[in-house]
Design a protein around this motif. Structure first.
Motif, PDB file in Angstrom:
ATOM      1  N   UNK A 353     -12.491 -42.822   1.662  1.00  0.00           N
ATOM      2  CA  UNK A 353     -11.232 -42.296   2.185  1.00  0.00           C
ATOM      3  C   UNK A 353     -11.160 -40.792   1.957  1.00  0.00           C
ATOM      4  N   UNK A 354     -12.282 -40.101   2.204  1.00  0.00           N
ATOM      5  CA  UNK A 354     -12.263 -38.643   2.176  1.00  0.00           C
ATOM      6  C   UNK A 354     -11.662 -38.141   3.493  1.00  0.00           C
ATOM      7  N   UNK A 355     -11.319 -36.849   3.548  1.00  0.00           N
ATOM      8  CA  UNK A 355     -10.590 -36.317   4.710  1.00  0.00           C
ATOM      9  C   UNK A 355     -11.366 -36.454   6.019  1.00  0.00           C
ATOM     10  N   UNK A 399     -12.993 -38.296  -4.162  1.00  0.00           N
ATOM     11  CA  UNK A 399     -13.687 -37.726  -5.310  1.00  0.00           C
ATOM     12  C   UNK A 399     -13.504 -38.581  -6.539  1.00  0.00           C
ATOM     13  N   UNK A 400     -12.633 -39.561  -6.435  1.00  0.00           N
ATOM     14  CA  UNK A 400     -12.346 -40.514  -7.516  1.00  0.00           C
ATOM     15  C   UNK A 400     -11.874 -41.807  -6.865  1.00  0.00           C
ATOM     16  N   UNK A 401     -11.642 -42.829  -7.676  1.00  0.00           N
ATOM     17  CA  UNK A 401     -11.075 -44.070  -7.150  1.00  0.00           C
ATOM     18  C   UNK A 401      -9.599 -43.831  -6.858  1.00  0.00           C
ATOM     19  N   UNK A 402      -9.192 -44.030  -5.610  1.00  0.00           N
ATOM     20  CA  UNK A 402      -7.815 -43.795  -5.187  1.00  0.00           C
ATOM     21  C   UNK A 402      -6.949 -45.038  -5.341  1.00  0.00           C
ATOM     22  N   UNK A 403      -7.535 -46.175  -5.130  1.00  0.00           N
ATOM     23  CA  UNK A 403      -6.773 -47.425  -5.197  1.00  0.00           C
ATOM     24  C   UNK A 403      -7.754 -48.591  -5.293  1.00  0.00           C
ATOM     25  N   UNK A 404      -7.330 -49.662  -5.930  1.00  0.00           N
ATOM     26  CA  UNK A 404      -8.191 -50.848  -6.057  1.00  0.00           C
ATOM     27  C   UNK A 404      -7.322 -52.098  -6.102  1.00  0.00           C
ATOM     28  N   UNK A 405      -7.594 -53.018  -5.165  1.00  0.00           N
ATOM     29  CA  UNK A 405      -6.824 -54.266  -5.123  1.00  0.00           C
ATOM     30  C   UNK A 405      -7.747 -55.410  -4.706  1.00  0.00           C
ATOM     31  N   UNK A 425      -2.576 -44.047   4.148  1.00  0.00           N
ATOM     32  CA  UNK A 425      -3.033 -42.765   4.697  1.00  0.00           C
ATOM     33  C   UNK A 425      -3.340 -41.736   3.625  1.00  0.00           C
ATOM     34  N   UNK A 426      -3.526 -42.164   2.388  1.00  0.00           N
ATOM     35  CA  UNK A 426      -3.889 -41.225   1.329  1.00  0.00           C
ATOM     36  C   UNK A 426      -5.379 -40.927   1.353  1.00  0.00           C
ATOM     37  N   UNK A 427      -5.752 -39.656   1.610  1.00  0.00           N
ATOM     38  CA  UNK A 427      -7.155 -39.238   1.669  1.00  0.00           C
ATOM     39  C   UNK A 427      -7.417 -38.198   0.596  1.00  0.00           C
ATOM     40  N   UNK A 428      -8.673 -37.981   0.272  1.00  0.00           N
ATOM     41  CA  UNK A 428      -9.058 -37.035  -0.773  1.00  0.00           C
ATOM     42  C   UNK A 428      -9.934 -35.940  -0.176  1.00  0.00           C
ATOM     43  N   UNK A 464     -19.974 -39.425   4.679  1.00  0.00           N
ATOM     44  CA  UNK A 464     -20.381 -38.083   4.277  1.00  0.00           C
ATOM     45  C   UNK A 464     -21.359 -38.107   3.123  1.00  0.00           C
ATOM     46  N   UNK A 465     -21.854 -36.932   2.774  1.00  0.00           N
ATOM     47  CA  UNK A 465     -22.787 -36.814   1.653  1.00  0.00           C
ATOM     48  C   UNK A 465     -22.027 -36.705   0.351  1.00  0.00           C
ATOM     49  N   UNK A 466     -22.679 -37.114  -0.718  1.00  0.00           N
ATOM     50  CA  UNK A 466     -22.094 -37.054  -2.049  1.00  0.00           C
ATOM     51  C   UNK A 466     -21.899 -35.589  -2.451  1.00  0.00           C
ATOM     52  N   UNK A 467     -20.638 -35.205  -2.804  1.00  0.00           N
ATOM     53  CA  UNK A 467     -20.376 -33.823  -3.239  1.00  0.00           C
ATOM     54  C   UNK A 467     -19.491 -33.774  -4.480  1.00  0.00           C
ATOM     55  N   UNK A 468     -19.385 -34.912  -5.176  1.00  0.00           N
ATOM     56  CA  UNK A 468     -18.606 -34.968  -6.414  1.00  0.00           C
ATOM     57  C   UNK A 468     -19.153 -36.113  -7.252  1.00  0.00           C
TER      58      UNK A 468
END
Length: 535
Positions: A353-355, A399-405, A425-428, A464-468
């Motif tokens: 869920x990156x931008x 860049x981190x875990x945003x949510x987990x269910x 709609x929460x993106x990082x 995308x590629x890993x950047x974090x």
């Protein structure tokens, strides 16, 4: 004083004697098949052929051949033949194809013993009329398929009886039929067609099992109230309806995506009995006998031109190929055994869920999850949808875990909750691919610590590629240090957008999984490609 006999009287006596002799000869011929010597043949036969017993008296009278029948389940009998453990002159099974596979597997490049088809019966589906009507209303063309049955079973709205394919040929034929339909290739199943379990949803509806088709029909009749369908030979369904023992007679359905046909071959095991074998085969295939077989057993005659009784006038439709590899059959049976073993299934979805996923990409992901939740009406969608009892964990990451269910699918509300998980709609701003995968393995390890019997897999999707976060090498080092049960969990990666294919492929292979590339196909197709892959 009596007058001496004249020439006419002598002639009449001679003709009477000749007529008497001819009558005796005719009687003998009728018993021994035009003067052939009587013979007794020992036959290893499929258990369902016990219904042929009334015809065997006709056989003895017409040909002088007596059959001593030993009945076994087809799978058991096939194994005996392949191993050479038999003492019979003939075999008469529902199909010779499993035997051919075993002989081929054993390195014997042969088509097996001399064989003659004697009658036919497809493995089809008996549905309660109300259930058939409900399913038909949902089918675009009103014709039912194995995919429709799998879809209903996965959703928990179809409970059926089917014989165990590990012991019954009717069960094996049904399993091959539905698996061939799931593969969608139109040809015989190949190992790559069964590399992932596409039948788990179908299996969830399997409520009653027996080791033979005969016992299966009895079990269905006893448990009719709680069942929707019976999958078995056409002849068994028609006979069950004819017997009048069911409260609700079954509608016989011929799935439009194909059926497997049994042709009941008579096989010659002892070449020294070839002459008697030929007489027997000719008698069985003669028109009067074929008609009797059809009327008494409700199996189809081998001659397509012979007028059918009313129940057999429905066209068979598409006949499916039996696999030409024992490895394929073994894999199908292993998947079946796994499903019947009751091991729960958990899939952990790690979703980017990156931008860069905003807009069209996230809509495609949401449509894919909706499709897997039952909205995809295609044949492939019905075979790969989520199924009853499956636990689905969704981890949204940037860049981190945003949510987990997590949700365990027991009904429609659970699928609504699942779709809501990806509607956020929460993106990082960044993408920590390998930190997310490391988190997924820790989640898997925790789940397995609580229930070691689970089948757990991970699906990682990124565009995308890993950047974090950590690097792939760092993840692999952590993965190597996991407990054995967690290391057995496989990751299936989905490459989307600009994701690095080499790294995603490397990670998947390191864990025993593989990568599906959504840059050359739809995201939905990529998810379907890895659906059901666990080991």
């Amino acid at each position: 004083m009596t007058a001496p006999a004249g020439p006419g009287r002598h002639r009449r006596r001679a003709l009477a004697a000749l007529a008497a002799c001819l009558c005796v000869l005719a009687a003998l011929a009728s018993c021994t098949g035009d003067g052939e010597e009587p013979v007794t043949l020992r036959v290893l036969a499929s258990s369902e052929l016990a219904d042929m017993q009334p015809l065997l008296d006709d056989l003895r009278r017409d040909t002088g051949i007596t059959l001593t029948m030993e009945y076994q389940g087809t799978v058991e009998a096939t194994a005996s033949l392949a191993a050479g453990r038999y003492r019979h002159d003939l075999a008469w099974l529902s199909s010779s194809r499993p035997l051919q596979l075993l002989l081929k597997q054993g390195g014997r490049q042969t088509d097996g013993p001399l064989s003659t088809s004697t009658m036919r019966s497809p493995v089809v589906v008996g549905l309660k009329p109300a259930v058939a009507e409900r399913l038909r209303r949902a089918a675009p063309d009103g014709q039912l398929s194995w995919a429709d049955l799998a879809d209903a079973a996965a959703a928990g709205t179809l409970r059926y009886a089917m014989a165990d394919p590990r012991s019954s040929h009717s069960g094996l034929a049904a399993l091959v039929g539905v698996a061939t339909a799931a593969a969608g290739t139109g040809g015989a199943l190949r190992p790559e067609d069964v590399s992932c379990d596409r039948l788990r949803g179908f299996f969830t509806g399997h409520a009653v099992s027996e080791d033979s088709s005969g016992r299966l029909t009895d079990a269905y009749a006893r448990g009719e109230e709680g069942l929707d369908a019976l999958i078995t030979y056409e002849s068994e369904l028609l006979a069950l309806n004819r017997a009048g023992t069911l409260r609700v007679p079954l509608e016989v359905v011929y799935p439009k995506d194909g059926i497997v046909l049994s042709d009941y071959p008579l096989m010659l095991l002892d070449p020294a009995k070839r002459a008697a074998y030929d007489r027997l085969a000719a008698w069985l295939r003669s028109e009067p006998v074929q008609r009797k077989i059809m009327e008494r057993t409700l199996r189809r005659p081998v001659d397509p031109g012979l007028t059918r009784v009313p129940g057999l006038r429905a066209p068979l439709g598409n006949a499916l190929y039996f696999p030409d590899s024992q490895a394929v059959v073994d894999r199908l049976l292993a998947d079946y055994a796994e499903a019947r073993g009751g091991r729960p299934v958990r899939v952990i979805f790690l979703l980017d869920f990156s931008r860069s996923m905003r807009g069209e990409r996230i809509e495609s992901l949401r449509a894919t999850i909706a499709g897997l939740s039952g909205a995809d009406g295609s044949s492939s969608g019905k075979f790969t949808r989520f199924h009853q009892g499956e636990t689905l964990s969704v981890v949204r990451f940037g860049g981190r875990v945003l949510d987990e269910r997590s949700v365990t699918y027991t009904g429609a509300p659970d699928l609504e909750r699942l779709r809501a998980m990806v509607a956020d709609d929460g993106f990082d701003t960044s993408t920590a691919v390998w930190s997310a995968l490391d988190h997924g393995y820790r989640t898997a390890a925790d789940a397995l610590a609580k229930d070691a019997g689970q089948r757990v897999s991970i699906v990682l999707m990124t565009d995308g590629e890993n950047n974090a976060g950590i690097s792939l090498d760092a993840f692999l080092a952590r993965y190597a240090a996991l407990p054995p049960a967690a290391r057995a969990v496989r990751t299936y990666t989905v490459r989307y957008g600009e994701a690095d294919p080499r790294e995603l492929d490397r990670a998947a292979r390191a864990t025993g999984g593989h990568m599906a590339d959504a840059t050359g196909q739809s995201l939905s197709s990529a998810f379907k490609e890895i659906r059901g892959c666990h080991e």
